[in-house]
Motif scaffolding. Structure first.
Motif, PDB file in Angstrom:
ATOM      1  N   ARG A 217     -20.282 -17.377 -31.374  1.00 16.54           N
ATOM      2  CA  ARG A 217     -20.585 -18.786 -31.119  1.00 16.54           C
ATOM      3  C   ARG A 217     -19.325 -19.634 -31.222  1.00 16.54           C
ATOM      4  N   CYS A 218     -19.250 -20.624 -30.340  1.00 11.61           N
ATOM      5  CA  CYS A 218     -18.066 -21.475 -30.310  1.00 11.61           C
ATOM      6  C   CYS A 218     -18.411 -22.790 -29.616  1.00 11.61           C
ATOM      7  N   ASP A 219     -17.456 -23.721 -29.588  1.00 13.33           N
ATOM      8  CA  ASP A 219     -17.615 -24.920 -28.783  1.00 13.33           C
ATOM      9  C   ASP A 219     -17.589 -24.520 -27.309  1.00 13.33           C
ATOM     10  N   LEU A 220     -18.257 -25.302 -26.489  1.00 13.93           N
ATOM     11  CA  LEU A 220     -18.425 -24.906 -25.088  1.00 13.93           C
ATOM     12  C   LEU A 220     -17.309 -25.469 -24.216  1.00 13.93           C
ATOM     13  N   ASN A 221     -16.080 -24.976 -24.445  1.00 15.50           N
ATOM     14  CA  ASN A 221     -14.951 -25.431 -23.638  1.00 15.50           C
ATOM     15  C   ASN A 221     -13.985 -24.274 -23.378  1.00 15.50           C
ATOM     16  N   LEU A 222     -12.988 -24.536 -22.553  1.00 11.85           N
ATOM     17  CA  LEU A 222     -12.029 -23.497 -22.156  1.00 11.85           C
ATOM     18  C   LEU A 222     -11.332 -22.852 -23.347  1.00 11.85           C
ATOM     19  N   GLU A 223     -10.785 -23.679 -24.210  1.00  8.15           N
ATOM     20  CA  GLU A 223     -10.008 -23.170 -25.345  1.00  8.15           C
ATOM     21  C   GLU A 223     -10.856 -22.296 -26.259  1.00  8.15           C
ATOM     22  N   SER A 224     -12.096 -22.690 -26.475  1.00  7.27           N
ATOM     23  CA  SER A 224     -12.967 -21.912 -27.357  1.00  7.27           C
ATOM     24  C   SER A 224     -13.308 -20.558 -26.747  1.00  7.27           C
ATOM     25  N   GLY A 225     -13.494 -20.515 -25.430  1.00  8.22           N
ATOM     26  CA  GLY A 225     -13.711 -19.230 -24.772  1.00  8.22           C
ATOM     27  C   GLY A 225     -12.517 -18.313 -24.930  1.00  8.22           C
ATOM     28  N   TYR A 226     -11.333 -18.893 -24.797  1.00  7.36           N
ATOM     29  CA  TYR A 226     -10.084 -18.151 -24.946  1.00  7.36           C
ATOM     30  C   TYR A 226      -9.940 -17.612 -26.377  1.00  7.36           C
ATOM     31  N   LYS A 227     -10.117 -18.484 -27.368  1.00  2.45           N
ATOM     32  CA  LYS A 227      -9.935 -18.077 -28.763  1.00  2.45           C
ATOM     33  C   LYS A 227     -10.998 -17.080 -29.211  1.00  2.45           C
ATOM     34  N   SER A 228     -12.227 -17.259 -28.768  1.00  2.00           N
ATOM     35  CA  SER A 228     -13.301 -16.343 -29.161  1.00  2.00           C
ATOM     36  C   SER A 228     -13.059 -14.937 -28.631  1.00  2.00           C
ATOM     37  N   THR A 229     -12.486 -14.840 -27.442  1.00  2.00           N
ATOM     38  CA  THR A 229     -12.195 -13.528 -26.869  1.00  2.00           C
ATOM     39  C   THR A 229     -11.100 -12.814 -27.663  1.00  2.00           C
ATOM     40  N   LEU A 230     -10.043 -13.529 -27.986  1.00  2.00           N
ATOM     41  CA  LEU A 230      -8.980 -12.932 -28.808  1.00  2.00           C
ATOM     42  C   LEU A 230      -9.534 -12.467 -30.151  1.00  2.00           C
ATOM     43  N   LYS A 231     -10.391 -13.289 -30.753  1.00  2.00           N
ATOM     44  CA  LYS A 231     -10.991 -12.952 -32.042  1.00  2.00           C
ATOM     45  C   LYS A 231     -11.876 -11.707 -31.924  1.00  2.00           C
ATOM     46  N   ALA A 232     -12.676 -11.645 -30.867  1.00  2.00           N
ATOM     47  CA  ALA A 232     -13.586 -10.513 -30.685  1.00  2.00           C
ATOM     48  C   ALA A 232     -12.829  -9.202 -30.550  1.00  2.00           C
ATOM     49  N   PHE A 233     -11.726  -9.210 -29.816  1.00  2.00           N
ATOM     50  CA  PHE A 233     -10.981  -7.957 -29.616  1.00  2.00           C
ATOM     51  C   PHE A 233     -10.168  -7.576 -30.852  1.00  2.00           C
ATOM     52  N   ARG A 234      -9.944  -8.520 -31.759  1.00  2.00           N
ATOM     53  CA  ARG A 234      -9.337  -8.171 -33.047  1.00  2.00           C
ATOM     54  C   ARG A 234     -10.384  -7.550 -33.972  1.00  2.00           C
ATOM     55  N   GLU A 235     -11.606  -8.029 -33.916  1.00  2.00           N
ATOM     56  CA  GLU A 235     -12.623  -7.678 -34.907  1.00  2.00           C
ATOM     57  C   GLU A 235     -13.531  -6.514 -34.500  1.00  2.00           C
ATOM     58  N   LEU A 236     -13.803  -6.360 -33.225  1.00  2.00           N
ATOM     59  CA  LEU A 236     -14.827  -5.409 -32.792  1.00  2.00           C
ATOM     60  C   LEU A 236     -14.243  -4.029 -32.505  1.00  2.00           C
ATOM     61  N   ASP A 237     -14.876  -3.019 -33.065  1.00  2.00           N
ATOM     62  CA  ASP A 237     -14.479  -1.628 -32.825  1.00  2.00           C
ATOM     63  C   ASP A 237     -15.749  -0.770 -32.807  1.00  2.00           C
ATOM     64  N   PRO A 238     -16.113  -0.237 -31.664  1.00  2.00           N
ATOM     65  CA  PRO A 238     -15.387  -0.279 -30.385  1.00  2.00           C
ATOM     66  C   PRO A 238     -15.450  -1.652 -29.725  1.00  2.00           C
ATOM     67  N   ALA A 239     -14.494  -1.880 -28.854  1.00  2.00           N
ATOM     68  CA  ALA A 239     -14.405  -3.154 -28.156  1.00  2.00           C
ATOM     69  C   ALA A 239     -15.512  -3.261 -27.105  1.00  2.00           C
ATOM     70  N   PRO A 240     -15.895  -4.462 -26.726  1.00  2.00           N
ATOM     71  CA  PRO A 240     -16.898  -4.625 -25.673  1.00  2.00           C
ATOM     72  C   PRO A 240     -16.388  -4.133 -24.328  1.00  2.00           C
ATOM     73  N   THR A 241     -17.311  -3.660 -23.517  1.00  2.00           N
ATOM     74  CA  THR A 241     -16.944  -3.207 -22.165  1.00  2.00           C
ATOM     75  C   THR A 241     -17.262  -4.269 -21.114  1.00  2.00           C
ATOM     76  N   ALA A 242     -18.024  -5.291 -21.524  1.00  2.00           N
ATOM     77  CA  ALA A 242     -18.346  -6.395 -20.622  1.00  2.00           C
ATOM     78  C   ALA A 242     -18.552  -7.659 -21.455  1.00  2.00           C
ATOM     79  N   ILE A 243     -18.342  -8.810 -20.819  1.00  2.00           N
ATOM     80  CA  ILE A 243     -18.523 -10.092 -21.503  1.00  2.00           C
ATOM     81  C   ILE A 243     -19.394 -10.998 -20.631  1.00  2.00           C
ATOM     82  N   PHE A 244     -20.425 -11.558 -21.251  1.00  2.00           N
ATOM     83  CA  PHE A 244     -21.246 -12.570 -20.613  1.00  2.00           C
ATOM     84  C   PHE A 244     -20.971 -13.898 -21.311  1.00  2.00           C
TER      85      PHE A 244
END
Length: 335
Positions: A217-244
């Motif tokens: 969950r994040c604010d609904l703007n460009l920067e938040s989408g960018y930061k959330s993706t970086l955070k997800a790939f740092r935290e998730l193992d295995p990494a996601p294969t798709a993003i909605f």
């Protein structure tokens, strides 16, 4: 040369009160008299005295439009639809942006009502139902756009957000993607809840685990989408294969992060957004998304609002609720 109400009264041989009732479509006058006055108004080029009407406690031929984020191209299209419709009926639109902030939302209500708008179109309801209850108490017509409250039925026009999200996840699952990250907003937003439900239902139908760790969950703007993706790939193992992503705007931020991480779309990670904004086919790769017909939502909502504003006093309003079916737009970003 324009005419005023005195001119219409003399021309039609009726009182000024009768002319006023005919023009406002309120009060007890015959259909024949109303049509006679309206025809004369057109013939004589009648021009209402708006300052006098406002001073008398009435409203101007303007409506307020409260939007959650006017920097989002989705809302630009919705505003376009509402304004085009308003012009057809001789109304103007005053815009107020809230950035999904409940305090700004309340200030928007106050400011627009102080300007004696005839009614409100509302896309931001983070402050809950109490402001809507107050509008009803004051007999201010309003219509919700792509938002609703489960515990407060009223007029609204919205897209079937649950169906749209379901279609996207079904599409991604059909391509073999099972570990699908959903980047979305606060659950206080009805469309967030709806799209999340569609996401979960489609995962279950396709035999995929519903992992709460894959909902960011994040604010609904460009920067938040960018930061959330970086955070997800740092935290998730295995990494996601798709993003909605909840919206195309978020998806564009996601795409920038994936490029920085060296992830190719869709070879390494598939990506889908929501809204089908004007830029979606032109980014690289072109974005798979859902068209929820923002222009039509704005236009249909305005039609209902103007109908409510002009409802004769002796008629009871029957609430209108319109759901538009979305359309899946498959492009290169999902493989």
């Amino acid at each position: 040369m324009t005419a005023d109400m005195n001119d219409l009264a003399r021309y039609c041989g009726v009182s000024i009160t009768t002319v006023s009732r005919a023009l406002r479509n309120k009060g007890e006058i015959s259909k024949e008299t109303r049509e006679k006055v309206l025809a004369a108004a057109k013939e004589l080029n009648y021009m209402p005295n708006l300052p006098a009407r406002i001073l008398a406690g009435g409203h101007s031929n303007t409506v307020g439009l409260i939007v959650a984020d006017n920097s989002n191209p989705y809302y630009a299209e919705l505003i376009h639809g509402a304004e085009d419709c308003a012009k057809d009926y001789g109304y103007g639109v005053i815009l107020y942006n809230t950035n999904e902030d409940d305090q700004l939302e309340l200030k928007g209500h106050q400011m627009l009502l102080e300007n004696r708008v005839g009614g409100l179109l509302i896309t931001s309801i983070t402050s809950g139902k109490q402001p809507l209850i107050e509008l009803n108490k004051r007999k201010i017509p309003f219509v919700l756009l792509n938002r609703f409250l489960e515990d407060y039925p009223t007029d609204w026009v919205r897209s079937n957000n649950e169906l749209g999200a379901y279609q996207i996840i079904q599409h991604l699952c059909s391509k073999g993607y099972k570990r699908i990250l959903h980047i979305t907003g606060s659950e206080t937003i009805s469309s967030v809840r709806e799209r999340q439900t569609g996401y979960i239902n489609a995962l279950k139908e396709n035999g995929c685990d519903v992992d709460p760790n894959l909902i960011y969950r994040c604010d609904l703007n460009l920067e938040s989408g960018y930061k959330s993706t970086l955070k997800a790939f740092r935290e998730l193992d295995p990494a996601p294969t798709a993003i909605f992503a909840y919206s195309d705007l978020l998806a564009i931020g996601v795409l920038k992060a994936l490029h920085e991480l060296g992830k190719k779309v869709p070879a390494d990670v598939a990506l889908a957004g929501y809204d089908n904004i004007e830029y979606s086919p032109f980014i690289e790769p072109p974005l798979t998304t859902v068209d929820q017909f923002a222009y039509e939502i704005g236009s249909e909502g305005m039609k209902i609002l103007i109908e409510k504003i002009n409802l004769p006093e002796d008629e009871e309003w029957q609430p209108k609720q319109i759901i538009l079916d979305p359309e899946l737009c498959v492009r290169e970003s999902s493989g």
